[in-house]
Design a protein around this motif. Structure first.
Motif, PDB file in Angstrom:
ATOM      1  N   THR A 147       0.826  -1.247  -0.051  1.00 20.83           N
ATOM      2  CA  THR A 147      -0.187   0.122   0.048  1.00 20.83           C
ATOM      3  C   THR A 147       0.934   1.305   0.076  1.00 20.83           C
ATOM      4  N   LYS A 148       2.060   1.218   0.759  1.00 15.38           N
ATOM      5  CA  LYS A 148       2.800   2.481   0.748  1.00 15.38           C
ATOM      6  C   LYS A 148       3.415   2.760  -0.427  1.00 15.38           C
ATOM      7  N   THR A 149       3.943   1.706  -0.966  1.00 16.69           N
ATOM      8  CA  THR A 149       4.597   1.705  -2.195  1.00 16.69           C
ATOM      9  C   THR A 149       3.648   2.446  -3.194  1.00 16.69           C
ATOM     10  N   ILE A 166     -16.045   2.777  -1.137  1.00 19.71           N
ATOM     11  CA  ILE A 166     -15.187   2.309  -0.236  1.00 19.71           C
ATOM     12  C   ILE A 166     -16.239   2.249   1.054  1.00 19.71           C
ATOM     13  N   VAL A 167     -16.506   0.802   1.378  1.00 19.69           N
ATOM     14  CA  VAL A 167     -17.317   0.489   2.478  1.00 19.69           C
ATOM     15  C   VAL A 167     -16.587   0.480   3.797  1.00 19.69           C
ATOM     16  N   GLY A 168     -16.538   1.169   4.656  1.00 20.55           N
ATOM     17  CA  GLY A 168     -15.649   1.357   5.817  1.00 20.55           C
ATOM     18  C   GLY A 168     -14.584   2.505   5.483  1.00 20.55           C
ATOM     19  N   GLY A 169     -14.752   3.551   6.571  1.00 21.96           N
ATOM     20  CA  GLY A 169     -13.917   4.838   6.336  1.00 21.96           C
ATOM     21  C   GLY A 169     -12.886   4.698   7.536  1.00 21.96           C
ATOM     22  N   GLY A 170     -12.515   3.316   7.866  1.00 22.00           N
ATOM     23  CA  GLY A 170     -11.197   3.229   8.973  1.00 22.00           C
ATOM     24  C   GLY A 170      -9.888   3.415   8.163  1.00 22.00           C
ATOM     25  N   VAL A 171      -8.697   2.841   8.777  1.00 20.43           N
ATOM     26  CA  VAL A 171      -7.591   2.909   8.249  1.00 20.43           C
ATOM     27  C   VAL A 171      -7.336   2.590   6.860  1.00 20.43           C
ATOM     28  N   LEU A 228     -12.210   7.308  10.447  1.00 21.44           N
ATOM     29  CA  LEU A 228     -11.458   7.016  11.466  1.00 21.44           C
ATOM     30  C   LEU A 228     -11.877   7.070  12.826  1.00 21.44           C
ATOM     31  N   PRO A 229     -12.991   6.305  13.175  1.00 27.35           N
ATOM     32  CA  PRO A 229     -13.550   6.299  14.574  1.00 27.35           C
ATOM     33  C   PRO A 229     -12.425   6.395  15.704  1.00 27.35           C
ATOM     34  N   ASN A 230     -11.443   5.877  15.406  1.00 31.95           N
ATOM     35  CA  ASN A 230     -10.244   5.477  16.570  1.00 31.95           C
ATOM     36  C   ASN A 230      -9.594   6.734  16.773  1.00 31.95           C
ATOM     37  N   ASP A 286     -22.513   7.833   9.529  1.00 29.21           N
ATOM     38  CA  ASP A 286     -23.523   7.416  10.176  1.00 29.21           C
ATOM     39  C   ASP A 286     -24.475   6.577   8.898  1.00 29.21           C
ATOM     40  N   THR A 287     -24.051   5.905   8.159  1.00 33.06           N
ATOM     41  CA  THR A 287     -24.521   5.211   6.867  1.00 33.06           C
ATOM     42  C   THR A 287     -24.320   3.778   7.124  1.00 33.06           C
ATOM     43  N   LYS A 288     -25.198   2.973   6.759  1.00 31.66           N
ATOM     44  CA  LYS A 288     -25.148   1.474   6.807  1.00 31.66           C
ATOM     45  C   LYS A 288     -25.321   0.848   5.479  1.00 31.66           C
ATOM     46  N   VAL A 344     -14.307  -3.584   0.138  1.00 29.33           N
ATOM     47  CA  VAL A 344     -15.025  -3.498   1.627  1.00 29.33           C
ATOM     48  C   VAL A 344     -13.590  -3.652   2.487  1.00 29.33           C
ATOM     49  N   CYS A 345     -13.782  -2.616   3.490  1.00 27.09           N
ATOM     50  CA  CYS A 345     -12.605  -2.749   4.391  1.00 27.09           C
ATOM     51  C   CYS A 345     -13.237  -2.544   5.908  1.00 27.09           C
ATOM     52  N   VAL A 346     -14.041  -3.245   6.441  1.00 26.85           N
ATOM     53  CA  VAL A 346     -14.547  -3.176   7.772  1.00 26.85           C
ATOM     54  C   VAL A 346     -14.099  -3.836   8.759  1.00 26.85           C
ATOM     55  N   GLY A 347     -12.688  -3.952   8.782  1.00 26.87           N
ATOM     56  CA  GLY A 347     -11.842  -4.782   9.807  1.00 26.87           C
ATOM     57  C   GLY A 347     -11.437  -6.159   9.477  1.00 26.87           C
ATOM     58  N   ARG A 348     -10.675  -6.696  10.472  1.00 29.78           N
ATOM     59  CA  ARG A 348     -10.120  -7.801  10.002  1.00 29.78           C
ATOM     60  C   ARG A 348     -10.301  -8.951  11.166  1.00 29.78           C
TER      61      ARG A 348
HETATM   62  P1  NAD Z   1     -10.584  -0.471  10.954  1.00 33.35           P
HETATM   63  O1  NAD Z   1     -11.176  -0.877  12.135  1.00 33.35           O
HETATM   64  O2  NAD Z   1      -9.569   0.500  10.915  1.00 33.35           O
HETATM   65  O3  NAD Z   1     -11.876   0.344  10.119  1.00 33.35           O
HETATM   66  C1  NAD Z   1     -13.053  -0.351   9.605  1.00 33.35           C
HETATM   67  C2  NAD Z   1     -14.157   0.742   9.412  1.00 33.35           C
HETATM   68  O4  NAD Z   1     -15.179  -0.038   8.958  1.00 33.35           O
HETATM   69  C3  NAD Z   1     -14.448   1.290  10.771  1.00 33.35           C
HETATM   70  O5  NAD Z   1     -14.507   2.729  10.737  1.00 33.35           O
HETATM   71  C4  NAD Z   1     -15.982   0.823  11.128  1.00 33.35           C
HETATM   72  O6  NAD Z   1     -16.720   1.799  11.701  1.00 33.35           O
HETATM   73  C5  NAD Z   1     -16.391   0.552   9.734  1.00 33.35           C
HETATM   74  N1  NAD Z   1     -17.553  -0.311   9.553  1.00 33.35           N
HETATM   75  C6  NAD Z   1     -17.664  -1.571  10.306  1.00 33.35           C
HETATM   76  N2  NAD Z   1     -18.709  -2.253   9.493  1.00 33.35           N
HETATM   77  C7  NAD Z   1     -19.365  -1.309   8.655  1.00 33.35           C
HETATM   78  C8  NAD Z   1     -20.321  -1.607   7.653  1.00 33.35           C
HETATM   79  N3  NAD Z   1     -20.983  -2.516   7.316  1.00 33.35           N
HETATM   80  N4  NAD Z   1     -20.543  -0.303   6.907  1.00 33.35           N
HETATM   81  C9  NAD Z   1     -19.712   0.783   6.837  1.00 33.35           C
HETATM   82  N5  NAD Z   1     -18.884   0.907   7.717  1.00 33.35           N
HETATM   83  C10 NAD Z   1     -18.417  -0.031   8.360  1.00 33.35           C
HETATM   84  O7  NAD Z   1     -10.438  -1.719  10.003  1.00 33.35           O
HETATM   85  P2  NAD Z   1      -9.551  -1.671   8.704  1.00 33.35           P
HETATM   86  O8  NAD Z   1      -9.529  -0.433   8.069  1.00 33.35           O
HETATM   87  O9  NAD Z   1     -10.229  -2.814   7.811  1.00 33.35           O
HETATM   88  O10 NAD Z   1      -8.126  -2.070   9.102  1.00 33.35           O
HETATM   89  C11 NAD Z   1      -7.929  -3.273   9.675  1.00 33.35           C
HETATM   90  C12 NAD Z   1      -6.723  -3.341  10.399  1.00 33.35           C
HETATM   91  O11 NAD Z   1      -5.392  -3.096   9.877  1.00 33.35           O
HETATM   92  C13 NAD Z   1      -6.778  -2.173  11.429  1.00 33.35           C
HETATM   93  O12 NAD Z   1      -6.655  -2.492  12.797  1.00 33.35           O
HETATM   94  C14 NAD Z   1      -5.684  -1.378  11.293  1.00 33.35           C
HETATM   95  O13 NAD Z   1      -5.001  -0.930  12.382  1.00 33.35           O
HETATM   96  C15 NAD Z   1      -4.802  -1.965  10.437  1.00 33.35           C
HETATM   97  N6  NAD Z   1      -3.994  -1.120   9.377  1.00 33.35           N
HETATM   98  C16 NAD Z   1      -3.296  -0.284   9.779  1.00 33.35           C
HETATM   99  C17 NAD Z   1      -2.518   0.551   8.693  1.00 33.35           C
HETATM  100  C18 NAD Z   1      -1.751   1.718   9.343  1.00 33.35           C
HETATM  101  O14 NAD Z   1      -1.248   1.436  10.508  1.00 33.35           O
HETATM  102  N7  NAD Z   1      -1.569   2.768   8.535  1.00 33.35           N
HETATM  103  C19 NAD Z   1      -3.169   0.649   7.584  1.00 33.35           C
HETATM  104  C20 NAD Z   1      -4.148  -0.480   6.904  1.00 33.35           C
HETATM  105  C21 NAD Z   1      -4.369  -1.249   7.932  1.00 33.35           C
END
Ligand code: NAD
Ligand code: FAD
Length: 438
Positions: free
Chosen positions: A47-49, A175-180, A206-208, A231-233, A256-260
């Motif tokens: 990803t970083k590359t 993109i489903v999931g606005g996490g990392v 980025l809720p965390n 706030d959207t499902k 889809v990136c909603v966690g691992r």
């Molecule tokens: P994440 O937990 O960071 O984000 C997942 C997001 O998806 C959350 O914001 C959550 O609220 C949302 N979500 C969950 N269910 C949903 C749904 N049904 N619809 C819409 N949104 C939904 O997880 P990730 O982004 O998948 O990353 C996984 C792990 O990999 C993380 O723990 C992260 O720390 C790690 N990671 C780290 C880096 C970094 O350090 N730069 C980069 C990528 C991944």
């Protein structure tokens, strides 16, 4: 029999193997895919590359503000992908080299635990049984696939791994999931001109992350044309359309990136093993079974490569009874989100503790001003009201990823404001913001 068995060759597994070898311990490490694990093969490094390539293109096309105009700037996604593959290959080869020792046996194949007593753990791989004194489980994690109707066996739906291996850029992406992961891929695609829509279930992306900083990134990305829904499902995926509580969003691909989730297969024989999000471990990474340890994503504690490596070091130290025994300082593990601008943080956030908050725009750093035209950025330092020790630092602005380690050091060592003031930072560097803020 007198050896350490490690299942998984990612950052946790290979770090543990290296440390054990250095201590003169015999190691057998099992890896079913590729050394380096998620991080090197389908995570941090690829990803970083790609993000770096995208940034080069973006900067070249937005350089006017620095007095530079480049015409006909084009990018070649296939060439970007090719370079990514070469970087990954070189780093994986490097890990192989680091484990090249008479004390280390690398077994390529899927390992499974056969049985365990307090004296030994029996592991099977490729039809061969191995009897180990201790087992360290470093099996990592995989993408979570939520139970959304239409998500499975849908060609339009991508995981992060699919996105990384795609030969061509998508024409548009939801993109489903606005996490990392979501925000980093949004950065990649947006910088290469792909229309991006982010759908996040929580009230903030980025809720965390510190709320103010996450809001600044959102404002910045929305201004640049990225569509963000919070706030959207997602209720259903119909072909290439995400049906949500706020309407339908169609794109060529839906990432889809909603966690691992922790990888736990092959451990079924450990019937008494306790779980808590992932494998439950104590402060020294020992499970409830005396000779079984776990480190990295599989513990479900904190899914970061550098945390995985540190957990592995602590586990091996405990296993080999190295003195002094070390615990992990979870409060001082930094994290970075590789958006543009970057976000970096360590320690507590305002949301979880009442403390003194000092804040400063990054423009107080001369180097930041020189290199970030039109940006303000922000750095926040959280300080214990009574002891004046530094508890957290949160920043947005380039390149905060490069100075967060100094803040982690301050948090880890429990430095007070007056102690940290005595540290000299080179001038002009963006790291000086850590001093300015004091
Ligand atoms: P994440 O937990 O960071 O984000 C997942 C997001 O998806 C959350 O914001 C959550 O609220 C949302 N979500 C969950 N269910 C949903 C749904 N049904 N619809 C819409 N949104 C939904 O997880 P990730 O982004 O998948 O990353 C996984 C792990 O990999 C993380 O723990 C992260 O720390 C790690 N990671 C780290 C880096 C970094 O350090 N730069 C980069 C990528 C991944
Ligand atoms: P892994 O790296 O997942 O390694 C586990 C290994 O175990 C794998 O190679 C797997 O094949 C092997 N395995 C599993 N089961 C078995 C078995 N039964 N037998 C044999 N082998 C087995 N973290 C960061 O800190 N910074 C980042 O920038 C970053 N970016 C990321 C980007 C993406 C797209 C993703 C998905 C993740 C990212 N991460 C990042 C998270 C990081 O990759 C993980 O935290 C890290 O890889 C965890 O290391 P690990 O050793 O615990 O597990």
């Amino acid at each position: 029999m007198n050896f350490l068995a490690i299942i998984g060759g990612g950052p946790a597994g290979y770090t543990a193997a290296e440390q054990a070898i250095k201590a003169g311990k015999q190691v057998v490490i099992f890896e079913k895919e590729s050394l380096g694990g998620t991080c090197l093969n389908v995570g941090c490094i690829p990803t970083k590359t790609l993000l770096y390539s995208a940034k080069q293109y973006y900067n070249a096309t937005h350089a006017q503000k620095y007095g530079v105009t480049a015409e006909n700037v084009v990018f070649d996604y296939a060439a970007m992908q090719k370079r990514k593959t070469i970087v990954v290959r070189k780093l994986v080869a490097g890990i192989k080299q680091r484990l090249n020792s008479e004390l280390c046996t690398l077994v390529t194949g899927e390992a499974a635990v056969v049985s365990r007593t307090d004296e030994k753990v029996v592991i099977a791989c490729n039809g061969v049984e191995y009897e180990a004194e201790n087992l360290l489980i470093c099996t990592g994690s995989t993408n979570f696939v939520p139970p959304i109707p239409g998500i499975k066996e849908n060609e339009a739906v991508w995981s992060s791994t699919d996105a990384l291996s795609a030969k061509e850029l998508p024409k548009s992406i939801v993109i489903v999931g606005g996490g990392v992961i979501g925000m980093e891929f949004a950065t990649l695609y947006h910088e290469l001109g792909v229309p991006v829509t982010i759908i996040e279930a929580m009230p903030q992306i980025l809720p965390n992350i510190d709320g103010e900083i996450a809001a600044m990134l959102r404002e910045r990305y929305e201004k640049a044309g990225v569509q963000i829904l919070t706030d959207t499902k997602v209720l259903e995926i119909k072909g290439n359309t995400a049906v949500t509580s706020q309407g339908d969003f169609a794109a060529e691909r839906i990432l889809v990136c909603v966690g691992r989730r922790a990888n736990l297969s092959g451990l079924e024989a450990l019937t008494d093993l306790e779980y808590e999000r992932g494998i439950k471990v104590d402060d020294f990474m020992r499970t409830n079974l005396s000779n079984v340890y776990a480190a990295g994503d599989v513990t479900g504690k904190i899914m970061l490569a550098h945390a995985a490596s540190r957990q592995a070091e602590v586990a091996v130290g405990r296993m080999l009874k190295q003195i002094p025994l070390q615990r992990i300082a979870y409060n001082a593990i930094p994290s970075v989100v590789y958006t543009n601008p970057e976000i970096a943080s360590v320690g507590i956030t305002e949301e979880v503790m009442d403390c003194e908050v000092r804040r400063l725009p990054m423009t107080f750093s001369g180097r930041f001003m020189a290199e970030n035209e039109g940006e303000t950025g922000l750095c926040k330092m959280l300080i214990d009201k009574k002891s004046q020790s530094i508890l957290g630092v949160h920043a947005i602005g380039n390149p905060c990823s490069e100075f967060i380690a100094a803040a982690s050091f301050a948090v880890r060592m429990g430095y007070t404001v007056s102690e940290f003031k005595q540290v000299v930072f080179p001038h002009p560097t963006v790291s000086e913001i850590l001093k300015e803020i004091l």
